[in-house]
Write an enzyme that holds these catalytic residues in place. Sequence first.
Site, PDB file in Angstrom:
ATOM      1  N   SER A   7       0.891  -1.139  -0.183  1.00  0.00           N
ATOM      2  CA  SER A   7       0.011  -0.198  -0.171  1.00  0.00           C
ATOM      3  C   SER A   7       0.846   1.269   0.159  1.00  0.00           C
ATOM      4  O   SER A   7       1.726   1.396   0.848  1.00  0.00           O
ATOM      5  CB  SER A   7      -0.830  -0.033   1.089  1.00  0.00           C
ATOM      6  N   MET A  36      -9.107   8.024   0.183  1.00  0.00           N
ATOM      7  CA  MET A  36      -9.956   8.557   1.449  1.00  0.00           C
ATOM      8  C   MET A  36     -10.504   9.987   1.145  1.00  0.00           C
ATOM      9  O   MET A  36      -9.600  10.936   0.516  1.00  0.00           O
ATOM     10  CB  MET A  36      -8.927   8.542   2.510  1.00  0.00           C
ATOM     11  N   MET A 136     -11.115  -5.677   6.353  1.00  0.00           N
ATOM     12  CA  MET A 136     -10.490  -4.795   7.129  1.00  0.00           C
ATOM     13  C   MET A 136     -10.079  -5.183   8.416  1.00  0.00           C
ATOM     14  O   MET A 136     -10.867  -5.742   9.022  1.00  0.00           O
ATOM     15  CB  MET A 136     -11.173  -3.403   7.365  1.00  0.00           C
ATOM     16  N   GLY A 141      -8.473   4.387   7.612  1.00  0.00           N
ATOM     17  CA  GLY A 141      -8.217   5.842   7.455  1.00  0.00           C
ATOM     18  C   GLY A 141      -6.682   5.960   7.889  1.00  0.00           C
ATOM     19  O   GLY A 141      -6.238   7.066   7.358  1.00  0.00           O
ATOM     20  N   GLY A 143      -2.500   4.355   8.053  1.00  0.00           N
ATOM     21  CA  GLY A 143      -1.531   3.332   7.975  1.00  0.00           C
ATOM     22  C   GLY A 143      -0.939   2.934   9.297  1.00  0.00           C
ATOM     23  O   GLY A 143      -1.204   3.840  10.272  1.00  0.00           O
ATOM     24  N   GLY A 144      -0.313   2.199   9.521  1.00  0.00           N
ATOM     25  CA  GLY A 144       0.700   1.926  11.046  1.00  0.00           C
ATOM     26  C   GLY A 144      -0.142   1.409  12.007  1.00  0.00           C
ATOM     27  O   GLY A 144       0.209   1.650  13.243  1.00  0.00           O
ATOM     28  N   GLY A 196       1.243  -1.820   4.273  1.00  0.00           N
ATOM     29  CA  GLY A 196       1.931  -0.325   4.060  1.00  0.00           C
ATOM     30  C   GLY A 196       2.964  -0.265   4.990  1.00  0.00           C
ATOM     31  O   GLY A 196       4.285  -0.161   4.372  1.00  0.00           O
TER      32      GLY A 196
HETATM   33  C1  DX5 Z   1      -5.987   1.773   5.875  1.00  0.00           C
HETATM   34  C2  DX5 Z   1      -5.647   1.252   4.468  1.00  0.00           C
HETATM   35  C3  DX5 Z   1      -4.419   0.394   4.521  1.00  0.00           C
HETATM   36  C4  DX5 Z   1      -3.184   0.868   4.967  1.00  0.00           C
HETATM   37  C5  DX5 Z   1      -2.560  -0.206   5.497  1.00  0.00           C
HETATM   38  O1  DX5 Z   1      -7.026   2.459   5.944  1.00  0.00           O
HETATM   39  O2  DX5 Z   1      -6.893   0.926   3.720  1.00  0.00           O
HETATM   40  O3  DX5 Z   1      -4.557  -0.081   2.996  1.00  0.00           O
HETATM   41  O4  DX5 Z   1      -2.496   1.380   4.197  1.00  0.00           O
HETATM   42  O5  DX5 Z   1      -1.355   0.207   6.165  1.00  0.00           O
HETATM   43  P1  DX5 Z   1      -0.780  -0.823   7.234  1.00  0.00           P
HETATM   44  O6  DX5 Z   1      -0.172  -1.765   6.480  1.00  0.00           O
HETATM   45  O7  DX5 Z   1       0.419   0.131   7.756  1.00  0.00           O
HETATM   46  O8  DX5 Z   1      -1.633  -1.039   8.343  1.00  0.00           O
END
Ligand code: DX5
Length: 224
Positions: A7, A36, A136, A141, A143-144, A196
Amino acid sequence: MGKLAPSILSADILQLRAQVQAVEKNGADLIHIDVMDGSFVPNISFGPMMVRALKKITKLPLDVHLMIQNPQKYLSVFAEAGAEIITVHQEACTHLDRVIAQIKTYGCMAGISLNPATPLSTIMPVLSETDLLLIMSVNPGFGGQQFIPYTLEKIREAADFKHRNKAKYLIEVDGGISVKTAPKAVKAGAEVLVAGNAIFSQESPADACKSLKRVIEQAGGRAV
Ligand code: DX5
Ligand code: ZN
Protein backbone atom coordinates in the site's frame (compact mmCIF):
# COMPACT_ATOMS: atom_id res chain seq x y z
CA MET A 1 -0.03 -19.04 -3.18
CA GLY A 2 -0.58 -15.83 -1.22
CA LYS A 3 -0.20 -12.53 -3.02
CA LEU A 4 1.27 -9.32 -1.66
CA ALA A 5 -0.19 -5.86 -2.31
CA PRO A 6 2.05 -3.07 -0.99
CA SER A 7 0.00 0.00 0.00
CA ILE A 8 1.55 3.27 -1.14
CA LEU A 9 -0.15 5.11 1.74
CA SER A 10 3.07 4.69 3.73
CA ALA A 11 5.41 5.34 0.79
CA ASP A 12 7.60 8.42 0.41
CA ILE A 13 5.53 10.29 -2.17
CA LEU A 14 8.58 12.14 -3.50
CA GLN A 15 10.30 8.80 -4.12
CA LEU A 16 7.24 7.02 -5.39
CA ARG A 17 8.60 5.89 -8.75
CA ALA A 18 11.70 4.30 -7.19
CA GLN A 19 9.76 2.77 -4.32
CA VAL A 20 7.06 1.23 -6.51
CA GLN A 21 9.65 -0.16 -8.91
CA ALA A 22 11.61 -1.57 -5.96
CA VAL A 23 8.61 -3.53 -4.65
CA GLU A 24 7.72 -4.61 -8.18
CA LYS A 25 11.13 -6.28 -8.43
CA ASN A 26 10.88 -7.83 -4.97
CA GLY A 27 7.70 -9.86 -4.85
CA ALA A 28 4.80 -7.40 -5.07
CA ASP A 29 1.84 -8.80 -7.00
CA LEU A 30 -0.43 -5.74 -6.95
CA ILE A 31 -0.13 -2.08 -5.97
CA HIS A 32 -2.74 -1.07 -3.40
CA ILE A 33 -3.98 2.53 -3.60
CA ASP A 34 -5.98 3.91 -0.67
CA VAL A 35 -8.45 6.60 -1.65
CA MET A 36 -9.85 8.57 1.32
CA ASP A 37 -12.32 11.43 1.25
CA GLY A 38 -12.16 12.87 4.77
CA SER A 39 -15.80 11.90 5.25
CA PHE A 40 -16.14 8.12 5.15
CA VAL A 41 -12.81 8.00 6.99
CA PRO A 42 -11.10 10.72 9.04
CA ASN A 43 -8.26 11.24 6.56
CA ILE A 44 -7.69 12.50 3.01
CA SER A 45 -5.28 10.78 0.64
CA PHE A 46 -5.17 10.20 -3.13
CA GLY A 47 -7.53 10.54 -6.07
CA PRO A 48 -7.63 9.33 -9.68
CA MET A 49 -4.55 11.40 -10.61
CA MET A 50 -2.46 9.04 -8.49
CA VAL A 51 -3.88 6.00 -10.27
CA ARG A 52 -3.15 7.57 -13.65
CA ALA A 53 0.43 8.42 -12.64
CA LEU A 54 1.16 4.93 -11.27
CA LYS A 55 -0.26 3.30 -14.39
CA LYS A 56 2.64 4.85 -16.33
CA ILE A 57 5.39 3.50 -14.10
CA THR A 58 4.33 -0.06 -13.21
CA LYS A 59 3.05 -3.14 -14.95
CA LEU A 60 1.48 -4.46 -11.76
CA PRO A 61 -2.32 -4.39 -11.51
CA LEU A 62 -3.64 -1.40 -9.57
CA ASP A 63 -5.84 -2.36 -6.61
CA VAL A 64 -7.93 0.71 -5.77
CA HIS A 65 -9.53 0.76 -2.31
CA LEU A 66 -12.23 3.44 -2.18
CA MET A 67 -12.81 4.66 1.37
CA ILE A 68 -15.27 7.29 0.20
CA GLN A 69 -18.96 8.11 0.45
CA ASN A 70 -21.03 7.71 -2.73
CA PRO A 71 -18.37 5.68 -4.54
CA GLN A 72 -20.76 5.11 -7.48
CA LYS A 73 -20.13 8.73 -8.56
CA TYR A 74 -16.43 8.08 -9.16
CA LEU A 75 -16.22 4.52 -10.50
CA SER A 76 -15.85 5.48 -14.16
CA VAL A 77 -13.12 8.01 -13.34
CA PHE A 78 -11.04 5.42 -11.47
CA ALA A 79 -11.61 2.82 -14.18
CA GLU A 80 -10.47 5.27 -16.87
CA ALA A 81 -7.44 6.16 -14.77
CA GLY A 82 -6.30 2.54 -14.98
CA ALA A 83 -7.65 0.61 -11.98
CA GLU A 84 -7.79 -3.16 -12.47
CA ILE A 85 -9.62 -3.75 -9.19
CA ILE A 86 -12.09 -1.29 -7.66
CA THR A 87 -13.20 -2.01 -4.11
CA VAL A 88 -16.04 -0.15 -2.39
CA HIS A 89 -17.12 -0.33 1.24
CA GLN A 90 -20.37 -2.07 2.10
CA GLU A 91 -20.93 0.68 4.69
CA ALA A 92 -20.77 3.38 1.98
CA CYS A 93 -23.24 1.78 -0.47
CA THR A 94 -27.02 1.83 -0.23
CA HIS A 95 -27.33 -0.12 -3.50
CA LEU A 96 -24.39 -2.47 -3.33
CA ASP A 97 -25.64 -4.87 -6.01
CA ARG A 98 -25.94 -1.98 -8.48
CA VAL A 99 -22.48 -0.66 -7.61
CA ILE A 100 -20.88 -4.09 -8.13
CA ALA A 101 -22.59 -4.44 -11.51
CA GLN A 102 -21.45 -0.94 -12.50
CA ILE A 103 -17.79 -1.68 -11.68
CA LYS A 104 -17.93 -4.75 -13.93
CA THR A 105 -19.30 -2.76 -16.87
CA TYR A 106 -15.95 -0.94 -16.94
CA GLY A 107 -14.09 -4.24 -17.23
CA CYS A 108 -12.66 -4.02 -13.70
CA MET A 109 -12.72 -6.62 -10.95
CA ALA A 110 -15.34 -5.65 -8.37
CA GLY A 111 -14.40 -5.72 -4.70
CA ILE A 112 -16.38 -5.22 -1.49
CA SER A 113 -14.74 -4.19 1.76
CA LEU A 114 -15.99 -4.71 5.31
CA ASN A 115 -14.98 -2.65 8.33
CA PRO A 116 -13.93 -4.71 11.37
CA ALA A 117 -17.35 -4.29 13.01
CA THR A 118 -19.37 -5.26 9.91
CA PRO A 119 -20.39 -8.93 9.73
CA LEU A 120 -19.94 -11.06 6.62
CA SER A 121 -23.66 -11.85 6.65
CA THR A 122 -24.42 -8.29 5.43
CA ILE A 123 -23.01 -9.10 1.98
CA MET A 124 -23.66 -12.83 1.60
CA PRO A 125 -26.36 -12.30 -1.06
CA VAL A 126 -23.89 -10.51 -3.39
CA LEU A 127 -20.79 -12.64 -2.78
CA SER A 128 -21.52 -14.74 -5.88
CA GLU A 129 -21.19 -11.52 -7.92
CA THR A 130 -18.02 -10.33 -6.18
CA ASP A 131 -14.46 -10.76 -7.47
CA LEU A 132 -12.69 -9.70 -4.28
CA LEU A 133 -13.61 -9.47 -0.61
CA LEU A 134 -11.46 -7.01 1.34
CA ILE A 135 -11.59 -7.69 5.06
CA MET A 136 -10.34 -4.72 7.08
CA SER A 137 -8.19 -5.81 10.00
CA VAL A 138 -7.93 -2.22 11.31
CA ASN A 139 -10.41 0.64 11.30
CA PRO A 140 -9.77 2.29 7.93
CA GLY A 141 -8.18 5.71 7.68
CA PHE A 142 -4.55 5.40 8.64
CA GLY A 143 -1.49 3.26 8.05
CA GLY A 144 0.60 1.82 10.85
CA GLN A 145 -2.20 0.57 13.12
CA GLN A 146 -2.33 -2.70 15.07
CA PHE A 147 -3.94 -5.78 13.53
CA ILE A 148 -7.28 -6.52 15.25
CA PRO A 149 -7.18 -10.26 16.15
CA TYR A 150 -10.94 -10.86 16.10
CA THR A 151 -10.99 -10.20 12.35
CA LEU A 152 -9.29 -13.59 11.85
CA GLU A 153 -12.65 -15.20 12.56
CA LYS A 154 -14.24 -13.26 9.68
CA ILE A 155 -11.45 -14.39 7.35
CA ARG A 156 -12.16 -18.02 8.34
CA GLU A 157 -15.87 -17.51 7.82
CA ALA A 158 -15.25 -15.97 4.38
CA ALA A 159 -13.01 -18.89 3.41
CA ASP A 160 -15.59 -21.44 4.60
CA PHE A 161 -18.38 -19.67 2.73
CA LYS A 162 -16.25 -19.54 -0.42
CA HIS A 163 -15.46 -23.24 -0.24
CA ARG A 164 -19.03 -24.29 0.54
CA ASN A 165 -20.51 -22.22 -2.27
CA LYS A 166 -17.71 -22.80 -4.78
CA ALA A 167 -17.43 -19.01 -5.02
CA LYS A 168 -14.66 -17.24 -6.91
CA TYR A 169 -13.88 -14.13 -4.84
CA LEU A 170 -10.33 -13.53 -3.66
CA ILE A 171 -9.99 -12.91 0.08
CA GLU A 172 -7.84 -9.85 0.77
CA VAL A 173 -6.84 -8.59 4.23
CA ASP A 174 -5.82 -4.99 4.94
CA GLY A 175 -4.37 -3.39 8.06
CA GLY A 176 -1.56 -4.20 10.47
CA ILE A 177 -0.05 -6.89 8.24
CA SER A 178 3.55 -7.70 9.16
CA VAL A 179 5.86 -10.73 9.20
CA LYS A 180 4.14 -11.61 12.51
CA THR A 181 0.49 -11.23 11.52
CA ALA A 182 0.66 -12.31 7.85
CA PRO A 183 1.01 -16.06 8.60
CA LYS A 184 -2.05 -15.95 10.88
CA ALA A 185 -4.10 -14.23 8.17
CA VAL A 186 -2.92 -16.70 5.50
CA LYS A 187 -3.70 -19.71 7.70
CA ALA A 188 -7.18 -18.28 8.33
CA GLY A 189 -7.76 -18.08 4.56
CA ALA A 190 -6.36 -14.76 3.28
CA GLU A 191 -5.15 -14.91 -0.32
CA VAL A 192 -4.01 -11.31 -0.84
CA LEU A 193 -2.22 -9.39 1.91
CA VAL A 194 -2.04 -5.59 1.89
CA ALA A 195 0.91 -4.04 3.70
CA GLY A 196 1.91 -0.40 4.00
CA ASN A 197 3.90 0.30 7.12
CA ALA A 198 5.64 -3.10 7.14
CA ILE A 199 7.13 -2.30 3.72
CA PHE A 200 7.41 1.44 3.13
CA SER A 201 8.25 2.57 6.66
CA GLN A 202 11.24 0.23 6.75
CA GLU A 203 14.77 1.26 5.90
CA SER A 204 14.74 -0.81 2.73
CA PRO A 205 11.26 -1.24 1.23
CA ALA A 206 12.77 -3.71 -1.27
CA ASP A 207 14.16 -5.99 1.46
CA ALA A 208 11.03 -5.65 3.59
CA CYS A 209 8.87 -6.59 0.60
CA LYS A 210 11.02 -9.62 -0.18
CA SER A 211 10.93 -10.85 3.44
CA LEU A 212 7.20 -10.39 3.77
CA LYS A 213 6.56 -12.23 0.50
CA ARG A 214 8.74 -15.12 1.69
CA VAL A 215 6.80 -15.32 4.97
CA ILE A 216 3.50 -15.35 3.06
CA GLU A 217 4.74 -18.15 0.79
CA GLN A 218 6.03 -20.18 3.71
CA ALA A 219 2.71 -19.85 5.52
CA GLY A 220 1.30 -21.97 2.67
CA GLY A 221 -2.39 -21.31 2.83
CA ARG A 222 -5.50 -22.67 4.38
CA ALA A 223 -6.17 -26.37 4.31
CA VAL A 224 -9.87 -26.64 3.36
C1 DX5 B 1 -6.00 1.70 6.01
C2 DX5 B 1 -5.68 1.37 4.57
C3 DX5 B 1 -4.57 0.42 4.44
C4 DX5 B 1 -3.26 0.90 4.98
C5 DX5 B 1 -2.61 -0.29 5.59
O1 DX5 B 1 -7.12 2.49 6.07
O2 DX5 B 1 -6.81 0.82 3.91
O3 DX5 B 1 -4.42 -0.06 3.10
O4 DX5 B 1 -2.40 1.46 4.03
O5 DX5 B 1 -1.50 0.15 6.25
P1 DX5 B 1 -0.67 -0.74 7.28
O6 DX5 B 1 -0.19 -1.94 6.52
O7 DX5 B 1 0.39 0.19 7.68
O8 DX5 B 1 -1.62 -1.12 8.39
ZN1 ZN C 1 -6.45 -0.20 1.92
